[in-house]
Motif scaffolding. Structure first.
Motif, PDB file in Angstrom:
ATOM      1  N   ALA A  73       6.023   0.273   8.746  1.00 41.48           N
ATOM      2  CA  ALA A  73       5.690  -0.554   7.583  1.00 41.48           C
ATOM      3  C   ALA A  73       4.322  -0.185   7.053  1.00 41.48           C
ATOM      4  CB  ALA A  73       5.730  -2.039   7.959  1.00 41.48           C
ATOM      5  N   ARG A  74       4.205  -0.172   5.721  1.00 41.23           N
ATOM      6  CA  ARG A  74       2.909   0.174   5.127  1.00 41.23           C
ATOM      7  C   ARG A  74       1.843  -0.853   5.497  1.00 41.23           C
ATOM      8  NH1 ARG A  74       6.568   2.012   1.290  1.00 41.23           N
ATOM      9  NH2 ARG A  74       6.316   4.211   0.769  1.00 41.23           N
ATOM     10  N   GLN A  75       2.223  -2.096   5.667  1.00 40.84           N
ATOM     11  CA  GLN A  75       1.246  -3.100   6.084  1.00 40.84           C
ATOM     12  C   GLN A  75       0.736  -2.796   7.485  1.00 40.84           C
ATOM     13  OE1 GLN A  75       2.519  -7.122   5.597  1.00 40.84           O
ATOM     14  NE2 GLN A  75       0.696  -7.994   6.538  1.00 40.84           N
ATOM     15  N   ALA A  76       1.604  -2.248   8.335  1.00 40.21           N
ATOM     16  CA  ALA A  76       1.166  -1.878   9.679  1.00 40.21           C
ATOM     17  C   ALA A  76       0.139  -0.749   9.629  1.00 40.21           C
ATOM     18  CB  ALA A  76       2.370  -1.457  10.521  1.00 40.21           C
ATOM     19  N   VAL A  77       0.281   0.155   8.656  1.00 35.75           N
ATOM     20  CA  VAL A  77      -0.697   1.227   8.501  1.00 35.75           C
ATOM     21  C   VAL A  77      -2.058   0.641   8.140  1.00 35.75           C
ATOM     22  CG1 VAL A  77      -1.296   3.284   7.174  1.00 35.75           C
ATOM     23  CG2 VAL A  77       1.083   2.881   7.840  1.00 35.75           C
ATOM     24  N   VAL A  78      -2.063  -0.294   7.190  1.00 33.65           N
ATOM     25  CA  VAL A  78      -3.319  -0.942   6.793  1.00 33.65           C
ATOM     26  C   VAL A  78      -3.919  -1.701   7.970  1.00 33.65           C
ATOM     27  CG1 VAL A  78      -4.343  -2.657   5.256  1.00 33.65           C
ATOM     28  CG2 VAL A  78      -2.595  -1.108   4.392  1.00 33.65           C
ATOM     29  N   ASP A  79      -3.082  -2.461   8.657  1.00 34.90           N
ATOM     30  CA  ASP A  79      -3.574  -3.248   9.786  1.00 34.90           C
ATOM     31  C   ASP A  79      -4.173  -2.365  10.870  1.00 34.90           C
ATOM     32  OD1 ASP A  79      -2.702  -5.481   8.461  1.00 34.90           O
ATOM     33  OD2 ASP A  79      -0.856  -5.707   9.612  1.00 34.90           O
ATOM     34  N   SER A  80      -3.539  -1.218  11.122  1.00 34.69           N
ATOM     35  CA  SER A  80      -4.040  -0.342  12.181  1.00 34.69           C
ATOM     36  C   SER A  80      -5.413   0.225  11.843  1.00 34.69           C
ATOM     37  CB  SER A  80      -3.042   0.798  12.426  1.00 34.69           C
ATOM     38  OG  SER A  80      -2.983   1.677  11.315  1.00 34.69           O
ATOM     39  N   LYS A  81      -5.649   0.548  10.566  1.00 39.42           N
ATOM     40  CA  LYS A  81      -6.953   1.092  10.177  1.00 39.42           C
ATOM     41  C   LYS A  81      -8.049   0.027  10.282  1.00 39.42           C
ATOM     42  CE  LYS A  81      -5.249   5.092   9.247  1.00 39.42           C
ATOM     43  NZ  LYS A  81      -5.489   6.233  10.159  1.00 39.42           N
ATOM     44  N   TYR A  82      -7.759  -1.165   9.812  1.00 46.62           N
ATOM     45  CA  TYR A  82      -8.763  -2.234   9.895  1.00 46.62           C
ATOM     46  C   TYR A  82      -8.995  -2.636  11.352  1.00 46.62           C
ATOM     47  CZ  TYR A  82      -9.316  -3.160   4.917  1.00 46.62           C
ATOM     48  OH  TYR A  82      -9.646  -3.062   3.588  1.00 46.62           O
ATOM     49  N   LEU A  83      -7.938  -2.643  12.147  1.00 43.70           N
ATOM     50  CA  LEU A  83      -8.097  -2.989  13.562  1.00 43.70           C
ATOM     51  C   LEU A  83      -8.862  -1.897  14.302  1.00 43.70           C
ATOM     52  CD1 LEU A  83      -7.491  -4.949  15.842  1.00 43.70           C
ATOM     53  CD2 LEU A  83      -5.282  -3.820  16.158  1.00 43.70           C
ATOM     54  N   SER A 188     -11.000  -8.278   2.361  1.00 42.74           N
ATOM     55  CA  SER A 188     -10.633  -6.896   2.086  1.00 42.74           C
ATOM     56  C   SER A 188      -9.362  -6.505   2.831  1.00 42.74           C
ATOM     57  CB  SER A 188     -11.787  -5.972   2.502  1.00 42.74           C
ATOM     58  OG  SER A 188     -11.440  -4.622   2.376  1.00 42.74           O
ATOM     59  N   TRP A 189      -9.230  -6.962   4.060  1.00 39.98           N
ATOM     60  CA  TRP A 189      -8.037  -6.672   4.873  1.00 39.98           C
ATOM     61  C   TRP A 189      -6.792  -7.278   4.217  1.00 39.98           C
ATOM     62  CZ3 TRP A 189      -8.250  -7.051  10.913  1.00 39.98           C
ATOM     63  CH2 TRP A 189      -7.045  -6.601  11.449  1.00 39.98           C
ATOM     64  N   VAL A 190      -6.883  -8.526   3.818  1.00 40.64           N
ATOM     65  CA  VAL A 190      -5.729  -9.210   3.224  1.00 40.64           C
ATOM     66  C   VAL A 190      -5.344  -8.565   1.891  1.00 40.64           C
ATOM     67  CG1 VAL A 190      -4.938 -11.378   2.223  1.00 40.64           C
ATOM     68  CG2 VAL A 190      -6.208 -11.395   4.379  1.00 40.64           C
ATOM     69  N   LEU A 191      -6.329  -8.269   1.059  1.00 38.95           N
ATOM     70  CA  LEU A 191      -6.035  -7.676  -0.249  1.00 38.95           C
ATOM     71  C   LEU A 191      -5.490  -6.262  -0.110  1.00 38.95           C
ATOM     72  CD1 LEU A 191      -9.114  -8.900  -2.331  1.00 38.95           C
ATOM     73  CD2 LEU A 191      -6.752  -9.718  -2.462  1.00 38.95           C
ATOM     74  N   SER A 192      -5.993  -5.510   0.838  1.00 31.24           N
ATOM     75  CA  SER A 192      -5.488  -4.156   1.048  1.00 31.24           C
ATOM     76  C   SER A 192      -4.031  -4.180   1.486  1.00 31.24           C
ATOM     77  CB  SER A 192      -6.340  -3.431   2.092  1.00 31.24           C
ATOM     78  OG  SER A 192      -7.666  -3.290   1.651  1.00 31.24           O
ATOM     79  N   ALA A 193      -3.683  -5.096   2.365  1.00 30.82           N
ATOM     80  CA  ALA A 193      -2.297  -5.218   2.799  1.00 30.82           C
ATOM     81  C   ALA A 193      -1.407  -5.744   1.673  1.00 30.82           C
ATOM     82  CB  ALA A 193      -2.213  -6.145   4.010  1.00 30.82           C
ATOM     83  N   GLU A 194      -1.943  -6.629   0.846  1.00 32.85           N
ATOM     84  CA  GLU A 194      -1.162  -7.214  -0.242  1.00 32.85           C
ATOM     85  C   GLU A 194      -0.815  -6.188  -1.305  1.00 32.85           C
ATOM     86  OE1 GLU A 194       0.864 -10.105  -2.364  1.00 32.85           O
ATOM     87  OE2 GLU A 194       0.015 -10.213  -0.336  1.00 32.85           O
ATOM     88  N   TYR A 195      -1.759  -5.325  -1.636  1.00 32.66           N
ATOM     89  CA  TYR A 195      -1.542  -4.344  -2.693  1.00 32.66           C
ATOM     90  C   TYR A 195      -1.045  -3.005  -2.174  1.00 32.66           C
ATOM     91  CZ  TYR A 195      -3.709  -7.493  -5.991  1.00 32.66           C
ATOM     92  OH  TYR A 195      -3.988  -8.578  -6.798  1.00 32.66           O
ATOM     93  N   ARG A 196      -0.770  -2.933  -0.885  1.00 33.00           N
ATOM     94  CA  ARG A 196      -0.172  -1.736  -0.286  1.00 33.00           C
ATOM     95  C   ARG A 196      -0.953  -0.476  -0.659  1.00 33.00           C
ATOM     96  NH1 ARG A 196       5.101  -3.363   1.082  1.00 33.00           N
ATOM     97  NH2 ARG A 196       4.963  -5.607   1.408  1.00 33.00           N
ATOM     98  N   LEU A 197      -2.195  -0.428  -0.267  1.00 28.42           N
ATOM     99  CA  LEU A 197      -3.047   0.685  -0.668  1.00 28.42           C
ATOM    100  C   LEU A 197      -2.577   2.048  -0.168  1.00 28.42           C
ATOM    101  CD1 LEU A 197      -6.608  -0.834  -0.424  1.00 28.42           C
ATOM    102  CD2 LEU A 197      -5.139  -0.596  -2.397  1.00 28.42           C
ATOM    103  N   PRO A 198      -1.938   2.161   1.007  1.00 29.31           N
ATOM    104  CA  PRO A 198      -1.459   3.484   1.396  1.00 29.31           C
ATOM    105  C   PRO A 198      -0.477   4.071   0.394  1.00 29.31           C
ATOM    106  CG  PRO A 198      -1.501   2.058   3.291  1.00 29.31           C
ATOM    107  CD  PRO A 198      -1.798   1.191   2.098  1.00 29.31           C
ATOM    108  N   ARG A 199       0.341   3.224  -0.270  1.00 27.99           N
ATOM    109  CA  ARG A 199       1.261   3.738  -1.268  1.00 27.99           C
ATOM    110  C   ARG A 199       0.482   4.357  -2.420  1.00 27.99           C
ATOM    111  NH1 ARG A 199       6.530   2.490  -2.949  1.00 27.99           N
ATOM    112  NH2 ARG A 199       6.692   0.841  -1.405  1.00 27.99           N
ATOM    113  N   ARG A 200      -0.577   3.691  -2.844  1.00 27.98           N
ATOM    114  CA  ARG A 200      -1.397   4.224  -3.924  1.00 27.98           C
ATOM    115  C   ARG A 200      -2.115   5.493  -3.488  1.00 27.98           C
ATOM    116  NH1 ARG A 200      -4.123  -1.010  -6.938  1.00 27.98           N
ATOM    117  NH2 ARG A 200      -2.203  -2.203  -7.165  1.00 27.98           N
TER     118      ARG A 200
END
Length: 227
Positions: A73-83, A188-200
């Motif tokens: 999941a793209r959200q998991a990618v975001v979460d892993s970077k912030y974590l 920043s973590w919540v907004l990055s996951a919400e807007y799916r930044l890895p897709r962009r």
């Protein structure tokens, strides 16, 4: 999530130990010149920057493109970077505190108030800068991301000084800025996951691989071998 963190560890594992050794040498030298607790800030910031570099490594290797066909999941990618940023910054914080305590003992004195002040500086610097550099790494190219890093850390230092100096340079005022940095990092973590930044980031990072349309001169022309 565990697999994503292991992937990033394998990316930076070879240079992480070298960075830790260099950080210890540089930090000890600075501790002699300034304060023993300066090690805390140096270690926290340097290890946090390492986690940001893994995003550019993923772009360069084409991992985001491969991940589109994987059950990730793209959200998991975001979460892993912030974590990962929190984990490495936390390791740097603990290592800096240990080295700072050793350096303080060698210098022949300890100051709990000074240690707490540098602790709040470390947390504020790391989280304020991370709330900017992580989404910028997803959105922009490596060149623009380097510029964002160079601007984020001086800006974080300026924000800390702008709040702490008028209130008085005390652990209490430093804790106030550290609390604000925690809120901004979480936002920043919540907004990055919400807007799916890895897709962009995927769109910008692999734009050069898009198929191109045929030139207008041959578009619609019938092949000479066709009947």
């Amino acid at each position: 999530m565990k697999g994503l963190l292991l992937k990033d560890y394998y990316l930076i594992g070879s240079v992480l130990w070298i960075l830790l050794a260099a950080m210890a040498v540089i930090g000890i030298a600075m501790a002699v010149l300034t304060s023993a607790w300066a090690l805390v800030v140096i270690a926290t910031v340097m290890l946090g920057m390492v986690s940001v570099s893994t995003i550019n490594m993923d772009k360069a290797s084409g991992w985001y493109k491969v991940s589109r066909v994987m059950p990730v999941a793209r959200q998991a990618v975001v979460d892993s970077k912030y974590l990962l940023y929190l984990l490495l910054s936390g390791v740097g914080l603990l290592l800096g505190m240990v080295l700072g305590m050793v350096a303080s003992l060698i210098q022949g004195g300890q100051s709990g108030e000074e240690a707490l002040l540098y602790l709040t500086i470390s947390v504020a610097m790391a989280l304020l800068a991370g709330s900017v550099t992580l989404p910028c790494s997803f959105l922009f190219s490596e060149e623009k991301n380097v510029l964002a890093i160079f601007l984020a850390y001086p800006a974080a230092a300026g924000i800390f000084a702008g709040v702490v100096v008028p209130l008085g340079v005390t652990p209490l005022s430093g804790s106030l800025v550290a609390g604000i940095s925690v809120v901004l990092y979480a936002a920043s973590w919540v907004l990055s996951a919400e807007y799916r930044l890895p897709r962009r980031g995927l769109r910008s990072g692999f734009a050069q691989n898009k198929p191109t349309a045929p030139p207008p001169s041959i578009r619609g022309r019938r092949c000479s071998l066709c009947f």
